[in-house]
Design a protein around this motif. Structure first.
Motif, PDB file in Angstrom:
ATOM      1  N   LEU A 308       0.909  -1.073   0.211  1.00  0.00           N
ATOM      2  CA  LEU A 308      -0.022   0.010   0.002  1.00  0.00           C
ATOM      3  C   LEU A 308       0.867   1.366   0.112  1.00  0.00           C
ATOM      4  CD1 LEU A 308      -2.966  -1.025   2.561  1.00  0.00           C
ATOM      5  CD2 LEU A 308      -3.057  -0.825   0.081  1.00  0.00           C
ATOM      6  N   THR A 309       1.880   1.194   0.902  1.00  0.00           N
ATOM      7  CA  THR A 309       2.868   2.370   0.946  1.00  0.00           C
ATOM      8  C   THR A 309       3.788   2.419  -0.603  1.00  0.00           C
ATOM      9  OG1 THR A 309       4.556   1.150   2.151  1.00  0.00           O
ATOM     10  CG2 THR A 309       2.932   2.443   3.383  1.00  0.00           C
ATOM     11  N   SER A 310       4.173   1.571  -1.063  1.00  0.00           N
ATOM     12  CA  SER A 310       4.728   1.593  -2.093  1.00  0.00           C
ATOM     13  C   SER A 310       3.890   2.241  -3.415  1.00  0.00           C
ATOM     14  CB  SER A 310       4.906   0.262  -2.728  1.00  0.00           C
ATOM     15  OG  SER A 310       6.045  -0.541  -1.703  1.00  0.00           O
ATOM     16  N   GLN A 311       2.658   2.032  -3.386  1.00  0.00           N
ATOM     17  CA  GLN A 311       1.947   2.744  -4.509  1.00  0.00           C
ATOM     18  C   GLN A 311       1.802   4.201  -4.159  1.00  0.00           C
ATOM     19  OE1 GLN A 311      -2.264   1.260  -4.386  1.00  0.00           O
ATOM     20  NE2 GLN A 311      -2.857   2.963  -6.048  1.00  0.00           N
ATOM     21  N   LEU A 312       1.653   4.476  -2.796  1.00  0.00           N
ATOM     22  CA  LEU A 312       1.732   5.920  -2.729  1.00  0.00           C
ATOM     23  C   LEU A 312       3.205   6.507  -2.996  1.00  0.00           C
ATOM     24  CD1 LEU A 312       0.726   8.546  -1.202  1.00  0.00           C
ATOM     25  CD2 LEU A 312       1.257   7.443   1.189  1.00  0.00           C
ATOM     26  N   HIS A 335      -2.744  14.388   3.399  1.00  0.00           N
ATOM     27  CA  HIS A 335      -3.629  13.625   4.094  1.00  0.00           C
ATOM     28  C   HIS A 335      -3.449  12.263   3.943  1.00  0.00           C
ATOM     29  CE1 HIS A 335      -5.947  17.265   5.667  1.00  0.00           C
ATOM     30  NE2 HIS A 335      -5.620  17.578   4.355  1.00  0.00           N
ATOM     31  N   ARG A 336      -3.073  11.569   3.047  1.00  0.00           N
ATOM     32  CA  ARG A 336      -2.670  10.112   2.562  1.00  0.00           C
ATOM     33  C   ARG A 336      -1.288   9.835   3.285  1.00  0.00           C
ATOM     34  NH1 ARG A 336      -2.537   9.369  -3.629  1.00  0.00           N
ATOM     35  NH2 ARG A 336      -2.047   7.142  -2.969  1.00  0.00           N
ATOM     36  N   LEU A 337      -0.363  10.767   3.451  1.00  0.00           N
ATOM     37  CA  LEU A 337       0.559  10.410   4.421  1.00  0.00           C
ATOM     38  C   LEU A 337       0.258  10.604   5.781  1.00  0.00           C
ATOM     39  CD1 LEU A 337       3.252  12.713   2.672  1.00  0.00           C
ATOM     40  CD2 LEU A 337       3.306  10.375   2.581  1.00  0.00           C
ATOM     41  N   MET A 338      -0.426  11.298   6.285  1.00  0.00           N
ATOM     42  CA  MET A 338      -1.019  11.351   7.587  1.00  0.00           C
ATOM     43  C   MET A 338      -1.716  10.073   7.879  1.00  0.00           C
ATOM     44  SD  MET A 338      -2.000  15.372   7.876  1.00  0.00           S
ATOM     45  CE  MET A 338      -3.195  15.071   9.294  1.00  0.00           C
ATOM     46  N   ARG A 477      11.966   5.913   3.759  1.00  0.00           N
ATOM     47  CA  ARG A 477      11.868   5.657   2.232  1.00  0.00           C
ATOM     48  C   ARG A 477      11.230   6.829   1.493  1.00  0.00           C
ATOM     49  NH1 ARG A 477       9.305   0.769   3.908  1.00  0.00           N
ATOM     50  NH2 ARG A 477       7.328   1.559   3.225  1.00  0.00           N
ATOM     51  N   ILE A 478      10.337   7.791   2.293  1.00  0.00           N
ATOM     52  CA  ILE A 478       9.803   9.088   1.376  1.00  0.00           C
ATOM     53  C   ILE A 478      11.179   9.890   1.501  1.00  0.00           C
ATOM     54  CG2 ILE A 478       8.592  10.932   2.048  1.00  0.00           C
ATOM     55  CD1 ILE A 478       6.966   8.473   0.956  1.00  0.00           C
ATOM     56  N   VAL A 479      12.039  10.337   2.539  1.00  0.00           N
ATOM     57  CA  VAL A 479      13.152  10.800   2.540  1.00  0.00           C
ATOM     58  C   VAL A 479      13.885  10.526   1.420  1.00  0.00           C
ATOM     59  CG1 VAL A 479      14.978  11.671   3.933  1.00  0.00           C
ATOM     60  CG2 VAL A 479      12.715  11.623   4.754  1.00  0.00           C
ATOM     61  N   LEU A 480      14.311   9.157   1.531  1.00  0.00           N
ATOM     62  CA  LEU A 480      15.275   8.768   0.356  1.00  0.00           C
ATOM     63  C   LEU A 480      14.907   9.067  -0.991  1.00  0.00           C
ATOM     64  CD1 LEU A 480      17.818   7.255  -0.361  1.00  0.00           C
ATOM     65  CD2 LEU A 480      16.730   5.104  -0.255  1.00  0.00           C
ATOM     66  N   LEU A 481      13.289   9.078  -1.250  1.00  0.00           N
ATOM     67  CA  LEU A 481      12.615   9.124  -2.477  1.00  0.00           C
ATOM     68  C   LEU A 481      13.054  10.477  -2.973  1.00  0.00           C
ATOM     69  CD1 LEU A 481       9.361   7.880  -3.568  1.00  0.00           C
ATOM     70  CD2 LEU A 481       9.712  10.153  -3.812  1.00  0.00           C
ATOM     71  N   VAL A 482      12.521  11.396  -1.936  1.00  0.00           N
ATOM     72  CA  VAL A 482      12.686  12.764  -2.260  1.00  0.00           C
ATOM     73  C   VAL A 482      14.197  13.170  -2.660  1.00  0.00           C
ATOM     74  CG1 VAL A 482      12.743  15.062  -1.328  1.00  0.00           C
ATOM     75  CG2 VAL A 482      10.667  13.434  -1.030  1.00  0.00           C
ATOM     76  N   GLN A 483      15.120  12.759  -1.862  1.00  0.00           N
ATOM     77  CA  GLN A 483      16.547  13.071  -2.126  1.00  0.00           C
ATOM     78  C   GLN A 483      17.048  12.417  -3.490  1.00  0.00           C
ATOM     79  OE1 GLN A 483      18.894  11.740   1.182  1.00  0.00           O
ATOM     80  NE2 GLN A 483      17.832  13.174   2.887  1.00  0.00           N
ATOM     81  N   GLN A 484      16.500  11.052  -3.816  1.00  0.00           N
ATOM     82  CA  GLN A 484      16.782  10.668  -5.099  1.00  0.00           C
ATOM     83  C   GLN A 484      16.382  11.533  -6.232  1.00  0.00           C
ATOM     84  OE1 GLN A 484      15.619   6.625  -4.855  1.00  0.00           O
ATOM     85  NE2 GLN A 484      17.715   5.952  -3.819  1.00  0.00           N
ATOM     86  N   VAL A 485      15.117  11.909  -6.340  1.00  0.00           N
ATOM     87  CA  VAL A 485      14.377  12.626  -7.371  1.00  0.00           C
ATOM     88  C   VAL A 485      15.041  13.977  -7.296  1.00  0.00           C
ATOM     89  CG1 VAL A 485      12.335  13.806  -7.992  1.00  0.00           C
ATOM     90  CG2 VAL A 485      12.325  11.500  -7.314  1.00  0.00           C
ATOM     91  N   LEU A 486      15.306  14.796  -6.425  1.00  0.00           N
ATOM     92  CA  LEU A 486      16.161  15.888  -6.436  1.00  0.00           C
ATOM     93  C   LEU A 486      17.429  15.905  -7.033  1.00  0.00           C
ATOM     94  CD1 LEU A 486      14.874  17.886  -3.179  1.00  0.00           C
ATOM     95  CD2 LEU A 486      13.936  17.928  -5.590  1.00  0.00           C
TER      96      LEU A 486
END
Length: 727
Positions: A308-312, A335-338, A477-486
């Motif tokens: 579920l979180t992977s889809q988000l 709101h989905r993250l919360m 994983r969210i933090v890593l995702l943001v850093q990788q994209v940036l």
């Protein structure tokens, strides 16, 4: 005066045996070194008389009817899977279990009473299916099954918490008992060495807290390690603890999860009751089965959560790619993250801009939280008991649950999640306080077992519901995702900038190529036209030769401009269709034109053997135009200017050599002579813009060839171009 703590009590070497069993201990030579004193009641011989006997001799004496039954016990206990040899025997009409095992370089023989329990295999299958029911809690089901097997008044699951205290999370009891579900127990109720024993030996019980225990009669004063002894007596402190709880019999089965003591199946009975070896084995088996099922359920839930979180995460990544605005992107996903984190609020921002969602602390408190958490070095920091009191009004809600995530390294971009204070009423089985008593005889202080187990309540405040490990990992994983994209975006921007610079350089090269390489055919046209103007009586043959030169030069100019247009229009390498070309005519034409252009009429030119090469006509002409033109230009001021062109062939390449005796170059400083606009220091006084060799390098690359140069100042230059024979 010495203070004895609970953890100092050597419960694994107490040297006492419960009344329902007998124990014999043998050294490494299988000679008896200890026997329980109650042996005399059963076999009418003193325990001391058995000391020194060999185990085979002792088995024959104790169990004469079963002499052949124990002939192969050594083979079984040698196998680590079946480390305990167990047989059921009949002694004067009563059933007993005989156990033989090794521990701590000693051999142990236990004989204990059986209460007639017999577990059918079909029943075991039913028990396993009962634990797997999806509509019930596995721990609640386990308490029901174990209570059915041992017929105790209370069976409860006691789970250890992180602070090492415990809590009852499941229970099955007789109708006349008060429930203890949810009750808390302090850490010191189960001291450290008791927990170590629970981990080493999974079943422990006492049949009667009031029964007389039997000491071991030993041949030496050494302490006998009874860690794996099923008939070991409990410590006096623990026996008194059970008496204070109004319990006469108890049993416990360890719950081991991932190699650690996760909890206990704690069983209590108001009246004495013996749980025999077969019952204990069945309960131990079902407990481990329940653990395996519990772990399988947990891992299934973990997998579902990750899916579920992977889809988000995938959707968030896509939006981050399309939108450079972090605030705008997280605004859509807040709101989905919360929801995934069960958070009450979320805050994202930096020193200049920020957004908040749901319930969050006041702005001044968020600033205080930032200040207090700035000391944390982790990318993601989580706590459920964060405190901030500066300027806090009593009416304001507390948010002790905080996750702080540094979104971008070396920047102020921060992501915060909050959970409100979660006040709960905790019920303890008696007030959690350790009582110390004094023994005037031994002049020692020792911990006294708690006398009261009446419900004692306290309000737990200042904390939130604890963040789960999977929730923290999700944010990581969210933090890593943001850093990788940036980082990838930054790389893309850098790549685009580099491509833009290359495009500009290419544009410069095209323009200089046109102005540079078109000079040669233009010179040919100009010279032919001048000759026609200067002479009035021209023969038809001369006019034909001049007109042919003009037409050939015009055709070459057209082809060169078409090629430049193709490259410029595509901004990429044009797909070439190479074919075998004999460059002899090109070379001779270039030499004649260059002689006229640079006024080198006394040139000694020598053309050696020439092999056809696989190339594209226009590019090959430009290549030789620049190399031969330069050779003639830079040797033109010599007294005897000389230029040689020749080729050689091997299995893989055709190599062309352009050699002159001109001014030469200094190659010692490793400068790139093929860089655009680069001119050698000694080329002053010679016409040129430094473009020719950069054009040569580009053409060589396009033709899948290689180029090398040898040169010394004042000694001339040799260029070598290697063409691939087959493509």
């Amino acid at each position: 005066m010495r203070h004895i703590d609970c953890h100092e009590e050597r419960i694994h070497s107490c040297g006492k045996i419960q009344s329902f069993g007998y124990l014999f201990v043998f050294d490494r030579y299988e000679q008896c070194i200890a026997a329980s004193e109650n042996t005399e009641q059963r076999w009418l011989c003193s325990a001391s008389s058995l000391i020194g006997k060999n185990i085979d001799e002792l088995l024959y004496f104790l169990l004469p009817k079963y002499n052949t039954l124990f002939q192969h016990f050594r083979d079984e206990i040698a196998d680590p899977v079946f480390y305990r040899f167990v047989e059921k025997v009949d002694l004067d009409g009563s059933d007993y279990y005989v156990s033989i095992y090794r521990h701590a370089e000693k051999l142990y023989l236990e004989i204990e009473q059986s209460n007639g329990f017999d577990l059918k295999q079909t029943k075991l299958y039913y028990y396993a299916k009962h634990l797997e029911r999806e509509d019930s809690d596995v721990w609640k089901s386990l308490t029901q099954l174990i209570r059915e097997i041992i017929q105790f008044d209370r069976v409860m699951i006691y789970r250890f918490k992180e602070d090492k205290s415990g809590q009852v999370i499941a229970e099955s009891i007789s109708h006349n008992l008060d429930p203890l579900l949810g009750y808390r127990y302090p850490e010191f109720d189960i001291p450290q060495q008791a927990r170590a024993l629970y981990k080493a030996f999974l079943a422990r019980h006492t049949a009667d807290t009031e029964s007389i225990v039997s000491p071991l009669v030993q041949s030496t004063e050494e302490e006998i390690d009874l860690t794996r002894c099923s008939v070991r007596a409990l410590s006096p402190i623990h026996l008194q603890y059970l008496r204070n709880a109004k319990v006469r019999a108890s049993a416990s089965f360890s719950i081991i999860v991932d190699g650690e003591l996760w909890g206990l199946v704690a069983c209590q009975n108001v009246l004495p009751k013996h749980v025999d070896l077969a019952q204990r084995h069945a309960c131990t088996f079902l407990t481990q089965y329940a653990v395996n099922y519990y772990l399988a359920v947990c891992r299934k839930q973990e997998t579902q959560y990750i899916e579920l979180t992977s889809q988000l995460e995938a959707e968030l990544k896509e939006k981050l790619w399309l939108n450079n605005d972090l605030l705008a992107t997280f605004n859509k996903f807040a709101h989905r993250l919360m929801n995934k984190l069960a958070a009450d609020g979320m805050w994202i921002g930096n020193h200049k801009e920020q957004l908040s969602f749901g319930h969050v602390p006041a702005e001044q408190h968020i600033a205080a939280i930032h200040k207090l958490l700035d000391v944390q070095q982790e990318n993601v920091f989580a706590t459920h008991e964060f405190t901030y009191t500066e300027g806090l009004q009593t009416s304001e809600p507390l948010f002790p649950g905080v996750i702080k995530a540094n979104l971008v390294p070396d920047s102020s971009w921060t992501l915060l999640f909050f959970r409100k204070e979660h006040r709960i009423e905790e019920v303890w089985a008696g007030k959690p306080e350790k009582i110390i008593q004094y023994d005037p005889v031994s002049n020692q202080k020792f911990p006294s077992p708690r006398t009261s187990f009446e419900a004692w309540k306290q309000i737990n405040q200042g904390t939130s519901i604890k963040w789960e490990q999977r929730e923290i990992q999700f944010i990581e994983r969210i933090v890593l995702l943001v850093q990788q994209v940036l980082a990838k975006k930054a790389g893309e921007i850098q790549r685009l900038n580099e491509e833009l610079v290359n495009a500009n350089n290419t544009l410069d090269t095209y323009s200089y190529t046109l102005t540079h390489d078109l000079k040669n055919p233009l010179s040919a046209i100009r010279l032919s036209a001048q000759m026609i103007q200067m002479k009035s009586d021209l023969s038809e043959a001369f006019l034909k030769r001049c007109s042919t030169n003009i037409l050939d030069a015009a055709q070459l100019m057209a082809e060169m401009m078409d090629k430049m247009h193709e490259e410029f229009a595509s901004s990429n390498a044009v797909l070439l269709k190479p074919y075998l070309i004999d460059p002899t005519a090109h070379i001779l034409s270039i030499v004649e034109t260059a002689k006229q252009e640079h006024n080198v009429h006394h040139l000694h030119f020598e053309l050696g053997e020439v092999y056809p090469v696989l190339a594209e006509r226009t590019l090959l002409f430009q290549l030789f135009l620049n190399l031969i033109g330069n050779a003639i230009k830079y040797s033109g001021k010599e007294q005897q200017p000389r230029v040689n062109v020749y080729s050689r062939i091997d299995n893989s390449h055709i190599s062309y050599f352009i050699e002159d005796n001109g001014i030469g170059m200094d190659l010692k400083d490793n400068s790139d002579i093929f860089e655009i606009f680069r001119r050698m220091p000694n080329s002053t006084g010679y016409e040129g813009s430094g473009v020719g060799l950069s054009i040569v390098k580009r053409i060589v690359n396009r033709l899948n060839a290689t180029i090398a140069v040898e040169s010394e100042v004042g000694q001339g230059t040799l260029f070598r171009v290697d063409f691939v024979r087959h493509q």
